[in-house]
Design an enzyme around this catalytic site. Structure first.
Site, PDB file in Angstrom:
ATOM      1  NE  ARG A 198      -2.722   0.556   3.694  1.00 35.13           N
ATOM      2  CZ  ARG A 198      -1.711   0.247   4.373  1.00 35.13           C
ATOM      3  NH1 ARG A 198      -1.775   1.676   4.673  1.00 35.13           N
ATOM      4  NH2 ARG A 198      -1.701  -0.208   5.428  1.00 35.13           N
ATOM      5  CE1 TYR A 221     -17.629  10.993 -15.300  1.00 34.13           C
ATOM      6  CE2 TYR A 221     -16.015  10.851 -12.804  1.00 34.13           C
ATOM      7  CZ  TYR A 221     -17.373  10.015 -14.204  1.00 34.13           C
ATOM      8  OH  TYR A 221     -17.638   9.193 -13.983  1.00 34.13           O
ATOM      9  CG  ASP A 264      -9.124  15.661 -14.721  1.00 37.60           C
ATOM     10  OD1 ASP A 264      -8.814  15.202 -15.989  1.00 37.60           O
ATOM     11  OD2 ASP A 264     -10.112  15.229 -14.614  1.00 37.60           O
ATOM     12  CE  LYS A 270     -12.871   7.746 -18.545  1.00 29.64           C
ATOM     13  NZ  LYS A 270     -12.957   7.633 -16.706  1.00 29.64           N
TER      14      LYS A 270
HETATM   15  O1  P1T Z   1     -13.538   6.825 -13.422  1.00 22.33           O
HETATM   16  P1  P1T Z   1     -12.707   7.521 -12.909  1.00 22.33           P
HETATM   17  O2  P1T Z   1     -11.367   6.835 -13.098  1.00 22.33           O
HETATM   18  O3  P1T Z   1     -12.635   6.495 -11.546  1.00 22.33           O
HETATM   19  O4  P1T Z   1     -12.452   8.727 -13.442  1.00 22.33           O
HETATM   20  C1  P1T Z   1     -13.049   9.807 -12.977  1.00 22.33           C
HETATM   21  C2  P1T Z   1     -12.805  10.942 -14.070  1.00 22.33           C
HETATM   22  C3  P1T Z   1     -11.839  11.618 -13.467  1.00 22.33           C
HETATM   23  N1  P1T Z   1     -11.442  13.071 -14.715  1.00 22.33           N
HETATM   24  C4  P1T Z   1     -12.638  13.248 -16.334  1.00 22.33           C
HETATM   25  C5  P1T Z   1     -11.610  14.349 -17.059  1.00 22.33           C
HETATM   26  C6  P1T Z   1     -13.052  11.876 -16.506  1.00 22.33           C
HETATM   27  O5  P1T Z   1     -13.729  11.775 -17.573  1.00 22.33           O
HETATM   28  C7  P1T Z   1     -13.559  10.879 -15.859  1.00 22.33           C
HETATM   29  C8  P1T Z   1     -14.226   9.454 -15.965  1.00 22.33           C
HETATM   30  N2  P1T Z   1     -15.130  10.053 -16.614  1.00 22.33           N
HETATM   31  C9  P1T Z   1     -16.209   9.064 -17.236  1.00 22.33           C
HETATM   32  C10 P1T Z   1     -16.094   8.076 -16.688  1.00 22.33           C
HETATM   33  C11 P1T Z   1     -17.157   9.110 -18.319  1.00 22.33           C
HETATM   34  O6  P1T Z   1     -17.837   8.530 -19.187  1.00 22.33           O
HETATM   35  O7  P1T Z   1     -16.600  10.481 -19.071  1.00 22.33           O
END
Ligand code: P1T
Length: 387
Positions: free
Chosen positions: A52, A104, A176, A201
Protein backbone atom coordinates in the site's frame (compact mmCIF):
# COMPACT_ATOMS: atom_id res chain seq x y z
CA UNK A 1 18.12 4.76 -19.84
CA UNK A 2 20.41 7.52 -18.58
CA UNK A 3 19.46 10.61 -20.61
CA UNK A 4 15.67 10.49 -20.30
CA UNK A 5 15.45 14.27 -20.14
CA UNK A 6 16.79 14.57 -23.67
CA UNK A 7 14.53 11.96 -25.20
CA UNK A 8 11.55 12.71 -27.43
CA UNK A 9 8.09 12.15 -25.89
CA UNK A 10 7.40 9.21 -28.25
CA UNK A 11 10.56 7.48 -27.01
CA UNK A 12 9.81 8.23 -23.35
CA UNK A 13 6.35 6.70 -23.71
CA UNK A 14 8.09 3.39 -24.42
CA UNK A 15 11.17 3.61 -22.22
CA UNK A 16 10.66 6.08 -19.36
CA UNK A 17 11.52 4.42 -16.03
CA UNK A 18 11.72 1.04 -17.77
CA UNK A 19 15.28 -0.15 -18.34
CA UNK A 20 15.55 -3.93 -18.88
CA UNK A 21 15.25 -5.76 -15.56
CA UNK A 22 18.71 -5.96 -13.94
CA UNK A 23 18.21 -9.52 -12.68
CA UNK A 24 16.68 -11.19 -15.75
CA UNK A 25 17.03 -8.84 -18.71
CA UNK A 26 13.23 -8.84 -19.14
CA UNK A 27 12.31 -5.83 -21.26
CA UNK A 28 8.84 -5.51 -19.74
CA UNK A 29 8.63 -4.42 -16.10
CA UNK A 30 8.02 -7.30 -13.69
CA UNK A 31 4.59 -7.43 -12.03
CA UNK A 32 5.49 -7.63 -8.36
CA UNK A 33 2.45 -9.03 -6.58
CA UNK A 34 4.05 -9.38 -3.15
CA UNK A 35 2.10 -7.43 -0.54
CA UNK A 36 5.06 -7.19 1.83
CA UNK A 37 8.85 -7.03 1.71
CA UNK A 38 11.44 -8.60 4.01
CA UNK A 39 13.21 -6.39 6.55
CA UNK A 40 16.73 -7.31 7.59
CA UNK A 41 16.15 -5.86 11.03
CA UNK A 42 12.84 -4.77 12.69
CA UNK A 43 11.71 -1.35 11.52
CA UNK A 44 14.45 -1.15 8.89
CA UNK A 45 12.83 -1.82 5.53
CA UNK A 46 14.71 -1.64 2.26
CA UNK A 47 13.30 0.31 -0.69
CA UNK A 48 9.91 -1.32 -0.15
CA UNK A 49 8.01 -2.20 2.99
CA UNK A 50 4.34 -2.89 2.26
CA UNK A 51 2.56 -2.61 -1.10
CA UNK A 52 0.00 0.00 0.00
CA UNK A 53 2.92 2.32 0.83
CA UNK A 54 4.97 1.44 -2.23
CA UNK A 55 5.22 -1.30 -4.85
CA UNK A 56 7.87 -1.71 -7.57
CA UNK A 57 5.40 -2.04 -10.48
CA UNK A 58 3.35 0.89 -9.22
CA UNK A 59 6.47 2.99 -8.73
CA UNK A 60 7.54 2.27 -12.31
CA UNK A 61 4.17 3.57 -13.53
CA UNK A 62 4.39 6.60 -11.23
CA UNK A 63 7.87 7.48 -12.49
CA UNK A 64 6.91 6.87 -16.10
CA UNK A 65 3.84 9.16 -16.08
CA UNK A 66 5.74 11.79 -14.06
CA UNK A 67 8.38 11.90 -16.82
CA UNK A 68 5.75 12.07 -19.55
CA UNK A 69 4.12 15.04 -17.82
CA UNK A 70 7.53 16.64 -17.29
CA UNK A 71 7.15 16.46 -13.49
CA UNK A 72 9.22 15.09 -10.62
CA UNK A 73 6.68 13.07 -8.61
CA UNK A 74 3.96 10.65 -9.63
CA UNK A 75 1.38 9.01 -7.36
CA UNK A 76 -0.97 6.30 -8.60
CA UNK A 77 -4.51 5.69 -7.32
CA UNK A 78 -7.23 3.09 -7.77
CA UNK A 79 -9.38 5.41 -9.94
CA UNK A 80 -9.48 8.91 -11.34
CA UNK A 81 -12.03 9.80 -8.65
CA UNK A 82 -9.66 8.48 -5.97
CA UNK A 83 -6.91 10.75 -7.36
CA UNK A 84 -9.30 13.75 -7.37
CA UNK A 85 -10.37 12.84 -3.85
CA UNK A 86 -6.74 12.70 -2.67
CA UNK A 87 -6.19 16.27 -3.87
CA UNK A 88 -9.32 17.42 -2.01
CA UNK A 89 -8.24 15.51 1.11
CA UNK A 90 -5.21 17.79 1.38
CA UNK A 91 -7.61 20.69 2.15
CA UNK A 92 -9.12 21.68 5.51
CA UNK A 93 -12.65 22.74 6.51
CA UNK A 94 -13.05 26.42 5.67
CA UNK A 95 -10.87 26.18 2.56
CA UNK A 96 -12.45 27.14 -0.73
CA UNK A 97 -12.18 25.51 -4.16
CA UNK A 98 -12.86 27.33 -7.37
CA UNK A 99 -13.78 24.71 -9.93
CA UNK A 100 -14.41 24.74 -13.63
CA UNK A 101 -18.19 24.65 -14.21
CA UNK A 102 -18.01 21.95 -16.89
CA UNK A 103 -16.37 18.86 -15.36
CA UNK A 104 -16.92 15.12 -15.30
CA UNK A 105 -20.19 14.45 -13.42
CA UNK A 106 -18.36 12.30 -10.86
CA UNK A 107 -15.99 15.18 -10.06
CA UNK A 108 -18.98 17.47 -9.57
CA UNK A 109 -20.64 14.87 -7.31
CA UNK A 110 -17.46 14.37 -5.27
CA UNK A 111 -17.04 18.08 -4.61
CA UNK A 112 -20.73 18.85 -4.19
CA UNK A 113 -21.90 15.85 -2.16
CA UNK A 114 -18.79 14.60 -0.33
CA UNK A 115 -16.38 17.49 0.29
CA UNK A 116 -18.83 20.42 0.45
CA UNK A 117 -20.70 18.86 3.43
CA UNK A 118 -17.30 18.46 5.14
CA UNK A 119 -16.81 22.22 5.07
CA UNK A 120 -14.83 22.67 1.85
CA UNK A 121 -16.61 25.46 -0.04
CA UNK A 122 -16.89 24.96 -3.78
CA UNK A 123 -17.87 27.52 -6.41
CA UNK A 124 -18.30 26.71 -10.06
CA UNK A 125 -17.19 29.19 -12.66
CA UNK A 126 -16.81 29.31 -16.43
CA UNK A 127 -13.03 29.14 -16.58
CA UNK A 128 -12.97 29.74 -20.32
CA UNK A 129 -13.43 33.36 -19.14
CA UNK A 130 -10.40 34.25 -16.95
CA UNK A 131 -12.15 37.45 -15.77
CA UNK A 132 -14.90 35.33 -14.24
CA UNK A 133 -12.19 33.43 -12.35
CA UNK A 134 -10.62 36.65 -11.09
CA UNK A 135 -14.03 37.82 -9.80
CA UNK A 136 -14.77 34.54 -8.02
CA UNK A 137 -11.51 34.21 -6.06
CA UNK A 138 -11.98 34.46 -2.31
CA UNK A 139 -9.48 34.96 0.51
CA UNK A 140 -10.03 31.31 1.45
CA UNK A 141 -9.52 30.01 -2.10
CA UNK A 142 -6.78 27.39 -1.87
CA UNK A 143 -7.37 25.43 -5.04
CA UNK A 144 -8.30 26.12 -8.65
CA UNK A 145 -9.62 22.96 -10.31
CA UNK A 146 -9.49 22.89 -14.09
CA UNK A 147 -10.45 20.40 -16.75
CA UNK A 148 -9.32 21.31 -20.24
CA UNK A 149 -10.75 20.41 -22.65
CA UNK A 150 -13.80 20.10 -20.42
CA UNK A 151 -16.11 17.13 -20.14
CA UNK A 152 -18.49 17.08 -22.00
CA UNK A 153 -18.59 20.52 -23.68
CA UNK A 154 -14.92 20.63 -24.69
CA UNK A 155 -14.35 24.20 -23.56
CA UNK A 156 -10.68 25.16 -23.43
CA UNK A 157 -9.21 26.89 -20.37
CA UNK A 158 -6.07 29.06 -20.49
CA UNK A 159 -3.71 27.15 -18.17
CA UNK A 160 -0.95 29.79 -18.23
CA UNK A 161 -3.26 32.62 -17.21
CA UNK A 162 -4.87 30.56 -14.45
CA UNK A 163 -1.48 29.35 -13.20
CA UNK A 164 -0.41 32.94 -12.92
CA UNK A 165 -3.65 33.92 -11.11
CA UNK A 166 -3.39 30.99 -8.70
CA UNK A 167 0.26 31.83 -7.95
CA UNK A 168 -0.59 35.48 -7.24
CA UNK A 169 -3.37 34.40 -4.92
CA UNK A 170 -1.31 31.83 -3.02
CA UNK A 171 -3.55 29.04 -4.33
CA UNK A 172 -2.69 25.87 -6.23
CA UNK A 173 -3.76 25.16 -9.79
CA UNK A 174 -4.63 21.52 -10.46
CA UNK A 175 -5.42 20.46 -14.02
CA UNK A 176 -7.30 17.28 -14.88
CA UNK A 177 -5.41 16.34 -18.05
CA UNK A 178 -7.46 13.22 -18.80
CA UNK A 179 -8.92 14.44 -22.10
CA UNK A 180 -5.70 15.88 -23.54
CA UNK A 181 -3.00 13.58 -22.08
CA UNK A 182 0.63 14.73 -21.96
CA UNK A 183 0.91 13.77 -25.64
CA UNK A 184 -1.14 16.89 -26.44
CA UNK A 185 -0.71 19.21 -23.45
CA UNK A 186 1.68 19.57 -20.52
CA UNK A 187 0.02 21.67 -17.79
CA UNK A 188 3.04 21.64 -15.44
CA UNK A 189 5.11 23.45 -18.07
CA UNK A 190 2.36 26.09 -18.24
CA UNK A 191 2.26 26.80 -14.52
CA UNK A 192 -0.05 24.13 -13.04
CA UNK A 193 1.03 22.83 -9.64
CA UNK A 194 -0.33 19.33 -10.22
CA UNK A 195 -1.88 17.24 -12.97
CA UNK A 196 -4.58 14.64 -12.35
CA UNK A 197 -5.49 11.73 -14.63
CA UNK A 198 -8.10 9.10 -14.92
CA UNK A 199 -5.69 6.49 -16.33
CA UNK A 200 -8.86 4.53 -17.12
CA UNK A 201 -8.99 6.60 -20.30
CA UNK A 202 -6.31 7.41 -22.88
CA UNK A 203 -3.24 6.59 -20.77
CA UNK A 204 -4.24 2.94 -20.53
CA UNK A 205 -6.24 3.18 -23.74
CA UNK A 206 -7.73 -0.30 -23.83
CA UNK A 207 -10.84 -0.08 -21.62
CA UNK A 208 -9.60 -2.73 -19.18
CA UNK A 209 -8.27 -0.78 -16.17
CA UNK A 210 -9.82 1.71 -13.75
CA UNK A 211 -7.06 3.90 -12.33
CA UNK A 212 -5.88 7.39 -11.46
CA UNK A 213 -2.64 9.31 -11.20
CA UNK A 214 -1.33 12.63 -9.92
CA UNK A 215 1.91 14.30 -11.04
CA UNK A 216 3.37 17.29 -9.24
CA UNK A 217 6.58 19.27 -8.80
CA UNK A 218 5.24 20.93 -5.67
CA UNK A 219 7.14 19.34 -2.79
CA UNK A 220 4.74 20.26 0.03
CA UNK A 221 1.64 19.17 -1.92
CA UNK A 222 3.38 15.93 -2.95
CA UNK A 223 4.24 15.14 0.67
CA UNK A 224 0.60 15.56 1.68
CA UNK A 225 -0.62 13.53 -1.28
CA UNK A 226 1.86 10.76 -0.52
CA UNK A 227 0.55 10.69 3.05
CA UNK A 228 -3.07 10.50 1.81
CA UNK A 229 -2.18 7.79 -0.72
CA UNK A 230 -0.79 5.58 2.05
CA UNK A 231 -3.17 6.57 4.87
CA UNK A 232 -6.39 6.28 2.85
CA UNK A 233 -5.06 3.42 0.75
CA UNK A 234 -6.91 3.86 -2.57
CA UNK A 235 -4.02 2.32 -4.51
CA UNK A 236 -4.12 0.36 -7.78
CA UNK A 237 -3.13 -3.28 -8.12
CA UNK A 238 0.34 -4.04 -9.53
CA UNK A 239 -1.25 -5.81 -12.49
CA UNK A 240 -3.37 -2.77 -13.37
CA UNK A 241 -0.19 -0.65 -13.17
CA UNK A 242 1.48 -3.04 -15.58
CA UNK A 243 -1.44 -2.76 -18.03
CA UNK A 244 -1.27 1.04 -17.96
CA UNK A 245 2.50 0.90 -18.58
CA UNK A 246 1.82 -1.34 -21.57
CA UNK A 247 -0.90 0.97 -22.88
CA UNK A 248 1.33 4.04 -22.51
CA UNK A 249 3.82 2.69 -25.02
CA UNK A 250 1.41 3.44 -27.86
CA UNK A 251 -0.06 6.66 -26.40
CA UNK A 252 1.59 9.08 -28.87
CA UNK A 253 0.62 7.09 -31.95
CA UNK A 254 -2.89 6.45 -30.63
CA UNK A 255 -3.46 10.14 -29.89
CA UNK A 256 -2.38 11.07 -33.41
CA UNK A 257 -5.04 8.82 -34.90
CA UNK A 258 -7.72 9.79 -32.34
CA UNK A 259 -7.17 13.46 -33.21
CA UNK A 260 -7.15 13.00 -37.00
CA UNK A 261 -10.38 10.97 -36.97
CA UNK A 262 -12.09 13.27 -34.44
CA UNK A 263 -11.38 16.30 -36.64
CA UNK A 264 -12.79 14.55 -39.72
CA UNK A 265 -15.89 13.51 -37.77
CA UNK A 266 -16.39 16.97 -36.25
CA UNK A 267 -16.28 18.48 -39.75
CA UNK A 268 -18.73 15.88 -41.06
CA UNK A 269 -21.15 16.54 -38.18
CA UNK A 270 -20.90 20.33 -38.66
CA UNK A 271 -22.39 19.99 -42.13
CA UNK A 272 -25.17 17.55 -41.19
CA UNK A 273 -28.78 18.85 -41.20
CA UNK A 274 -29.78 16.75 -38.13
CA UNK A 275 -26.98 18.34 -36.05
CA UNK A 276 -27.62 21.67 -34.36
CA UNK A 277 -24.20 22.35 -32.87
CA UNK A 278 -20.76 20.73 -32.71
CA UNK A 279 -18.24 21.18 -29.87
CA UNK A 280 -14.67 20.43 -30.95
CA UNK A 281 -11.62 22.60 -30.20
CA UNK A 282 -10.18 21.88 -33.67
CA UNK A 283 -13.04 23.61 -35.50
CA UNK A 284 -12.63 27.28 -36.45
CA UNK A 285 -16.11 27.84 -35.01
CA UNK A 286 -14.95 26.80 -31.49
CA UNK A 287 -14.87 29.88 -29.19
CA UNK A 288 -11.36 29.01 -27.94
CA UNK A 289 -9.97 27.60 -31.21
CA UNK A 290 -6.98 29.94 -31.14
CA UNK A 291 -6.16 29.13 -27.49
CA UNK A 292 -6.47 25.40 -28.23
CA UNK A 293 -3.97 25.77 -31.05
CA UNK A 294 -1.54 27.59 -28.78
CA UNK A 295 -1.94 25.32 -25.77
CA UNK A 296 -2.36 21.88 -27.34
CA UNK A 297 -0.40 19.99 -30.00
CA UNK A 298 -3.74 18.76 -31.40
CA UNK A 299 -7.39 19.13 -30.33
CA UNK A 300 -7.99 15.62 -28.96
CA UNK A 301 -10.21 12.65 -29.70
CA UNK A 302 -13.45 13.79 -28.03
CA UNK A 303 -16.31 15.41 -29.94
CA UNK A 304 -19.70 16.40 -28.60
CA UNK A 305 -22.69 17.66 -30.53
CA UNK A 306 -26.36 18.53 -30.19
CA UNK A 307 -28.68 16.43 -32.28
CA UNK A 308 -32.10 17.68 -33.36
CA UNK A 309 -35.07 16.49 -31.31
CA UNK A 310 -33.68 16.61 -27.75
CA UNK A 311 -33.77 13.37 -25.76
CA UNK A 312 -35.75 11.55 -28.48
CA UNK A 313 -33.26 12.56 -31.15
CA UNK A 314 -30.32 11.50 -28.97
CA UNK A 315 -31.97 8.16 -28.14
CA UNK A 316 -32.78 7.44 -31.79
CA UNK A 317 -29.20 8.22 -32.74
CA UNK A 318 -27.60 6.19 -29.95
CA UNK A 319 -29.85 3.20 -30.58
CA UNK A 320 -29.12 3.40 -34.30
CA UNK A 321 -25.31 3.26 -34.01
CA UNK A 322 -23.74 -0.09 -34.84
CA UNK A 323 -20.00 0.55 -34.57
CA UNK A 324 -19.95 3.23 -31.86
CA UNK A 325 -20.93 1.46 -28.64
CA UNK A 326 -23.34 3.32 -26.36
CA UNK A 327 -21.37 3.35 -23.10
CA UNK A 328 -19.80 5.64 -20.51
CA UNK A 329 -16.03 6.25 -20.46
CA UNK A 330 -13.66 7.25 -23.23
CA UNK A 331 -10.11 7.07 -24.52
CA UNK A 332 -10.05 3.42 -25.59
CA UNK A 333 -9.27 1.98 -29.00
CA UNK A 334 -12.97 1.34 -29.61
CA UNK A 335 -15.34 4.22 -30.36
CA UNK A 336 -17.95 5.03 -27.74
CA UNK A 337 -20.99 7.30 -27.77
CA UNK A 338 -23.02 8.44 -24.80
CA UNK A 339 -25.76 10.78 -23.60
CA UNK A 340 -24.28 13.02 -20.85
CA UNK A 341 -27.68 14.18 -19.52
CA UNK A 342 -28.75 10.63 -18.58
CA UNK A 343 -25.36 8.95 -18.20
CA UNK A 344 -22.01 10.57 -17.23
CA UNK A 345 -23.51 13.88 -16.03
CA UNK A 346 -26.81 12.69 -14.56
CA UNK A 347 -25.50 13.58 -11.06
CA UNK A 348 -25.60 17.28 -12.01
CA UNK A 349 -28.99 18.88 -11.27
CA UNK A 350 -31.13 19.53 -14.37
CA UNK A 351 -31.17 23.31 -13.99
CA UNK A 352 -27.35 23.43 -13.67
CA UNK A 353 -26.93 21.13 -16.66
CA UNK A 354 -29.30 23.21 -18.78
CA UNK A 355 -27.56 26.44 -17.88
CA UNK A 356 -24.20 24.94 -18.80
CA UNK A 357 -25.38 23.65 -22.17
CA UNK A 358 -25.51 19.95 -21.28
CA UNK A 359 -28.86 19.85 -23.05
CA UNK A 360 -31.02 16.78 -23.71
CA UNK A 361 -29.88 16.52 -27.32
CA UNK A 362 -26.17 16.50 -26.42
CA UNK A 363 -24.27 13.38 -27.49
CA UNK A 364 -20.59 12.79 -26.67
CA UNK A 365 -18.28 10.72 -28.85
CA UNK A 366 -14.98 9.12 -27.92
CA UNK A 367 -13.54 8.62 -31.38
CA UNK A 368 -11.59 5.38 -31.44
CA UNK A 369 -9.04 3.88 -33.78
CA UNK A 370 -11.34 2.16 -36.25
CA UNK A 371 -11.21 3.36 -39.89
CA UNK A 372 -12.60 6.88 -39.87
CA UNK A 373 -14.63 6.13 -43.02
CA UNK A 374 -16.47 3.33 -41.17
CA UNK A 375 -17.12 5.59 -38.19
CA UNK A 376 -18.49 8.34 -40.40
CA UNK A 377 -20.77 5.90 -42.21
CA UNK A 378 -22.04 4.60 -38.87
CA UNK A 379 -22.89 8.14 -37.74
CA UNK A 380 -24.41 9.01 -41.09
CA UNK A 381 -26.66 5.91 -41.03
CA UNK A 382 -27.80 6.55 -37.44
CA UNK A 383 -28.37 10.28 -38.07
CA UNK A 384 -30.57 9.48 -41.05
CA UNK A 385 -33.06 7.91 -38.60
CA UNK A 386 -33.37 11.12 -36.57
CA UNK A 387 -36.69 12.71 -37.60
O1 P1T B 1 -13.69 6.88 -13.74
P1 P1T B 1 -12.49 7.29 -12.99
O2 P1T B 1 -11.25 6.56 -13.37
O3 P1T B 1 -12.71 7.36 -11.51
O4 P1T B 1 -12.15 8.80 -13.45
C1 P1T B 1 -12.94 9.90 -13.14
C2 P1T B 1 -12.75 10.97 -14.17
C3 P1T B 1 -11.92 12.04 -13.89
N1 P1T B 1 -11.70 13.03 -14.77
C4 P1T B 1 -12.28 13.01 -15.99
C5 P1T B 1 -12.03 14.14 -16.93
C6 P1T B 1 -13.11 11.95 -16.35
O5 P1T B 1 -13.67 11.97 -17.57
C7 P1T B 1 -13.37 10.91 -15.43
C8 P1T B 1 -14.26 9.76 -15.74
N2 P1T B 1 -15.10 10.00 -16.84
C9 P1T B 1 -16.00 9.10 -17.34
C10 P1T B 1 -16.20 7.87 -16.84
C11 P1T B 1 -16.77 9.59 -18.50
O6 P1T B 1 -17.41 8.80 -19.22
O7 P1T B 1 -16.74 10.81 -18.73
Amino acid sequence: MTHDDELHFDTLAIHAAQAPDAATGAIMPPVVLSTTFAQRSPGQPGAYEYSRSGNPTRNTLERCVAQLEGGRHGLAFSSGCAATSAVLQTLSPGDHVLACDDVYGGTYRLMDQVFSPLGIGVDWVDMADPRAVEGALRTETKLLWVETPTNPLLKVVDIKTLGWMAGNHGALLVVDNTFATPALQKPLEMGAHAVVHSTTKYLNGHADVVGGLIVSDHEELTERLRFVQNAVGAVPSPFDCYLVLRGLKTLPIRMERHCASALAIAKFLSGHPAVEKVHYPGLDSHPQAELAQRQMHAPGGMVSFVVRGGTDGARTLLEGLRLFVCAESLGGVESLAEHPASMTHAAIPLEVRTELGIVDGLVRLSVGLEAETDLRRDLSDALSRVP
